[in-house]
Design a protein around this motif. Structure first.
Motif, PDB file in Angstrom:
ATOM      1  N   PHE A  31     -31.654  57.954   7.776  1.00 49.35           N
ATOM      2  CA  PHE A  31     -30.054  57.680   8.113  1.00 49.35           C
ATOM      3  C   PHE A  31     -29.999  56.405   8.917  1.00 49.35           C
ATOM      4  CE2 PHE A  31     -31.360  60.555  11.499  1.00 49.35           C
ATOM      5  CZ  PHE A  31     -30.772  60.069  12.622  1.00 49.35           C
ATOM      6  N   SER A  32     -28.586  55.985   8.809  1.00 56.00           N
ATOM      7  CA  SER A  32     -28.568  54.582   9.507  1.00 56.00           C
ATOM      8  C   SER A  32     -27.232  54.582  10.430  1.00 56.00           C
ATOM      9  CB  SER A  32     -28.448  53.396   8.556  1.00 56.00           C
ATOM     10  OG  SER A  32     -27.474  53.807   7.757  1.00 56.00           O
ATOM     11  N   ASN A  33     -26.417  55.722  10.504  1.00 53.10           N
ATOM     12  CA  ASN A  33     -25.351  55.966  11.524  1.00 53.10           C
ATOM     13  C   ASN A  33     -25.216  57.423  11.836  1.00 53.10           C
ATOM     14  OD1 ASN A  33     -24.488  56.455   8.686  1.00 53.10           O
ATOM     15  ND2 ASN A  33     -22.357  56.604   9.505  1.00 53.10           N
ATOM     16  N   ILE A  34     -24.556  57.336  12.997  1.00 47.85           N
ATOM     17  CA  ILE A  34     -24.297  58.740  13.590  1.00 47.85           C
ATOM     18  C   ILE A  34     -22.987  58.776  13.949  1.00 47.85           C
ATOM     19  CG2 ILE A  34     -24.637  59.956  15.492  1.00 47.85           C
ATOM     20  CD1 ILE A  34     -27.125  58.595  16.069  1.00 47.85           C
ATOM     21  N   ARG A  35     -22.149  60.016  13.598  1.00 49.02           N
ATOM     22  CA  ARG A  35     -20.836  60.276  13.918  1.00 49.02           C
ATOM     23  C   ARG A  35     -20.501  61.258  14.829  1.00 49.02           C
ATOM     24  NH1 ARG A  35     -17.368  58.778   8.791  1.00 49.02           N
ATOM     25  NH2 ARG A  35     -15.791  60.065  10.298  1.00 49.02           N
ATOM     26  N   GLY A  36     -19.539  60.940  15.738  1.00 54.04           N
ATOM     27  CA  GLY A  36     -19.186  61.944  16.596  1.00 54.04           C
ATOM     28  C   GLY A  36     -17.863  61.990  16.808  1.00 54.04           C
ATOM     29  N   ARG A  37     -17.604  63.620  17.167  1.00 52.90           N
ATOM     30  CA  ARG A  37     -16.160  63.922  17.207  1.00 52.90           C
ATOM     31  C   ARG A  37     -15.442  63.532  18.488  1.00 52.90           C
ATOM     32  NH1 ARG A  37     -17.279  68.828  14.229  1.00 52.90           N
ATOM     33  NH2 ARG A  37     -16.634  68.186  11.972  1.00 52.90           N
ATOM     34  N   GLN A  38     -16.389  63.255  19.511  1.00 52.53           N
ATOM     35  CA  GLN A  38     -15.993  63.063  20.946  1.00 52.53           C
ATOM     36  C   GLN A  38     -17.235  62.600  21.614  1.00 52.53           C
ATOM     37  OE1 GLN A  38     -14.547  67.068  22.175  1.00 52.53           O
ATOM     38  NE2 GLN A  38     -16.695  67.582  23.278  1.00 52.53           N
ATOM     39  N   PHE A  39     -16.896  61.632  22.784  1.00 53.58           N
ATOM     40  CA  PHE A  39     -17.861  60.954  23.244  1.00 53.58           C
ATOM     41  C   PHE A  39     -18.012  61.271  24.572  1.00 53.58           C
ATOM     42  CE2 PHE A  39     -17.480  58.605  19.345  1.00 53.58           C
ATOM     43  CZ  PHE A  39     -18.590  58.285  19.035  1.00 53.58           C
ATOM     44  N   PRO A  40     -19.031  61.132  25.365  1.00 52.28           N
ATOM     45  CA  PRO A  40     -20.340  60.926  24.809  1.00 52.28           C
ATOM     46  C   PRO A  40     -20.813  61.745  23.797  1.00 52.28           C
ATOM     47  CG  PRO A  40     -20.847  61.598  27.043  1.00 52.28           C
ATOM     48  CD  PRO A  40     -19.444  61.629  26.720  1.00 52.28           C
ATOM     49  N   VAL A  41     -21.573  61.469  22.752  1.00 53.00           N
ATOM     50  CA  VAL A  41     -22.215  61.835  21.858  1.00 53.00           C
ATOM     51  C   VAL A  41     -23.885  62.133  21.949  1.00 53.00           C
ATOM     52  CG1 VAL A  41     -22.553  60.398  20.116  1.00 53.00           C
ATOM     53  CG2 VAL A  41     -22.183  62.580  19.339  1.00 53.00           C
ATOM     54  N   VAL A  42     -24.333  63.463  21.847  1.00 52.20           N
ATOM     55  CA  VAL A  42     -25.695  63.410  22.065  1.00 52.20           C
ATOM     56  C   VAL A  42     -26.508  63.600  20.724  1.00 52.20           C
ATOM     57  CG1 VAL A  42     -27.628  64.718  23.138  1.00 52.20           C
ATOM     58  CG2 VAL A  42     -25.666  64.100  24.597  1.00 52.20           C
ATOM     59  N   HIS A  43     -27.299  63.154  20.297  1.00 51.21           N
ATOM     60  CA  HIS A  43     -28.021  63.320  19.047  1.00 51.21           C
ATOM     61  C   HIS A  43     -29.322  64.091  19.382  1.00 51.21           C
ATOM     62  CE1 HIS A  43     -30.025  63.029  15.309  1.00 51.21           C
ATOM     63  NE2 HIS A  43     -28.832  62.780  14.859  1.00 51.21           N
ATOM     64  N   PRO A  44     -29.530  65.439  18.760  1.00 49.48           N
ATOM     65  CA  PRO A  44     -30.545  66.490  19.664  1.00 49.48           C
ATOM     66  C   PRO A  44     -31.787  65.849  19.040  1.00 49.48           C
ATOM     67  CG  PRO A  44     -29.353  67.370  17.681  1.00 49.48           C
ATOM     68  CD  PRO A  44     -28.566  66.118  17.991  1.00 49.48           C
ATOM     69  N   PHE A  45     -32.072  65.155  18.013  1.00 47.59           N
ATOM     70  CA  PHE A  45     -33.617  64.969  17.506  1.00 47.59           C
ATOM     71  C   PHE A  45     -33.527  63.966  16.563  1.00 47.59           C
ATOM     72  CE2 PHE A  45     -37.323  65.485  15.225  1.00 47.59           C
ATOM     73  CZ  PHE A  45     -38.368  65.294  16.102  1.00 47.59           C
ATOM     74  N   MET A  46     -34.347  62.847  16.505  1.00 49.01           N
ATOM     75  CA  MET A  46     -34.476  62.105  15.442  1.00 49.01           C
ATOM     76  C   MET A  46     -35.790  61.200  15.657  1.00 49.01           C
ATOM     77  SD  MET A  46     -32.259  58.636  16.474  1.00 49.01           S
ATOM     78  CE  MET A  46     -30.768  59.466  17.280  1.00 49.01           C
ATOM     79  N   VAL A  47     -36.390  60.856  14.396  1.00 52.28           N
ATOM     80  CA  VAL A  47     -37.783  60.104  14.434  1.00 52.28           C
ATOM     81  C   VAL A  47     -37.359  58.543  14.336  1.00 52.28           C
ATOM     82  CG1 VAL A  47     -39.935  59.922  13.606  1.00 52.28           C
ATOM     83  CG2 VAL A  47     -39.059  62.185  14.007  1.00 52.28           C
ATOM     84  N   TRP A  48     -37.886  57.612  14.861  1.00 54.71           N
ATOM     85  CA  TRP A  48     -38.161  56.299  14.547  1.00 54.71           C
ATOM     86  C   TRP A  48     -39.473  56.079  14.122  1.00 54.71           C
ATOM     87  CZ3 TRP A  48     -35.505  54.332  19.588  1.00 54.71           C
ATOM     88  CH2 TRP A  48     -34.130  54.610  19.707  1.00 54.71           C
ATOM     89  N   PHE A  49     -39.513  55.851  12.649  1.00 54.49           N
ATOM     90  CA  PHE A  49     -40.930  55.745  11.973  1.00 54.49           C
ATOM     91  C   PHE A  49     -41.195  54.211  11.954  1.00 54.49           C
ATOM     92  CE2 PHE A  49     -43.156  55.340   8.201  1.00 54.49           C
ATOM     93  CZ  PHE A  49     -44.311  55.982   8.510  1.00 54.49           C
ATOM     94  N   LEU A  50     -42.280  53.850  12.124  1.00 52.97           N
ATOM     95  CA  LEU A  50     -42.466  51.959  12.216  1.00 52.97           C
ATOM     96  C   LEU A  50     -43.716  52.038  11.707  1.00 52.97           C
ATOM     97  CD1 LEU A  50     -41.631  49.329  13.570  1.00 52.97           C
ATOM     98  CD2 LEU A  50     -42.749  50.145  15.688  1.00 52.97           C
ATOM     99  N   THR A  51     -43.945  51.123  10.713  1.00 55.43           N
ATOM    100  CA  THR A  51     -45.176  50.769  10.269  1.00 55.43           C
ATOM    101  C   THR A  51     -45.534  49.202  10.768  1.00 55.43           C
ATOM    102  OG1 THR A  51     -45.138  52.101   8.236  1.00 55.43           O
ATOM    103  CG2 THR A  51     -46.793  50.686   8.271  1.00 55.43           C
ATOM    104  N   LEU A  52     -46.535  48.997  10.993  1.00 54.28           N
ATOM    105  CA  LEU A  52     -47.065  47.582  11.548  1.00 54.28           C
ATOM    106  C   LEU A  52     -48.339  47.066  10.724  1.00 54.28           C
ATOM    107  CD1 LEU A  52     -46.948  47.913  15.384  1.00 54.28           C
ATOM    108  CD2 LEU A  52     -44.989  46.878  13.942  1.00 54.28           C
ATOM    109  N   SER A  53     -48.345  45.722  10.529  1.00 50.62           N
ATOM    110  CA  SER A  53     -49.603  45.020  10.151  1.00 50.62           C
ATOM    111  C   SER A  53     -49.632  43.980  10.784  1.00 50.62           C
ATOM    112  CB  SER A  53     -49.498  44.880   8.580  1.00 50.62           C
ATOM    113  OG  SER A  53     -48.644  43.905   8.334  1.00 50.62           O
ATOM    114  N   ASP A  54     -51.169  43.251  10.671  1.00 54.76           N
ATOM    115  CA  ASP A  54     -51.440  42.399  11.109  1.00 54.76           C
ATOM    116  C   ASP A  54     -51.474  42.271  12.875  1.00 54.76           C
ATOM    117  OD1 ASP A  54     -51.642  40.763   9.000  1.00 54.76           O
ATOM    118  OD2 ASP A  54     -49.412  40.525   8.949  1.00 54.76           O
TER     119      ASP A  54
END
Length: 127
Positions: A31-54
């Protein structure tokens, strides 16, 4: 000549499964966006997956920061990783729990390796 780390992949997702037999990564719920009904909004869990080379051989430090203002981001992840060779593709799975977004907006995500910025991207938080 020393190589400069390159970002091959950057994904925000719900999870990553690593097959114990093959080492293959299965990415779940990108996913690339998060929707919240009221703020602050807390997103319980996500993963940032990163692949590096060089990435030059040896030990390195990755830092991932987030903020509405890219000039004053909050550091969320700082961890060490190792490269066997610049030819190696390095997959880094970064779990983020209970991330709070105080207001809607485009939040900058800054990825650095050894204090050198590699990628600046964003995630949109809306209501």
């Amino acid at each position: 000549m020393q190589s400069t780390p390159q970002v091959l992949a950057w994904l925000t997702c719900d999870g990553v499964h690593v097959d114990p037999g093959t080492g293959k990564h299965t990415i779940l719920g990108v996913f690339s966006n998060i929707r919240g009904r009221q703020f602050p909004v807390v997103h319980p869990f996500m993963v940032w997956f990163l692949t590096l080379s060089d990435v030059p051989s040896g030990k390195h430090k990755i830092k991932i920061s987030l903020g509405l203002d890219a000039t004053h981001p909050q550091s969320l992840i700082e961890r060490d990783f190792e490269s066997q060779s610049p030819l190696q593709r390095i997959n880094l799975i970064n779990e983020i729990r209970n991330l709070s977004f105080p207001q809607p907006g485009d939040y900058s995500i800054i990825i650095e390796v050894d204090e050198e910025p590699l990628l600046v991207t964003s995630i949109t938080v809306s209501n």
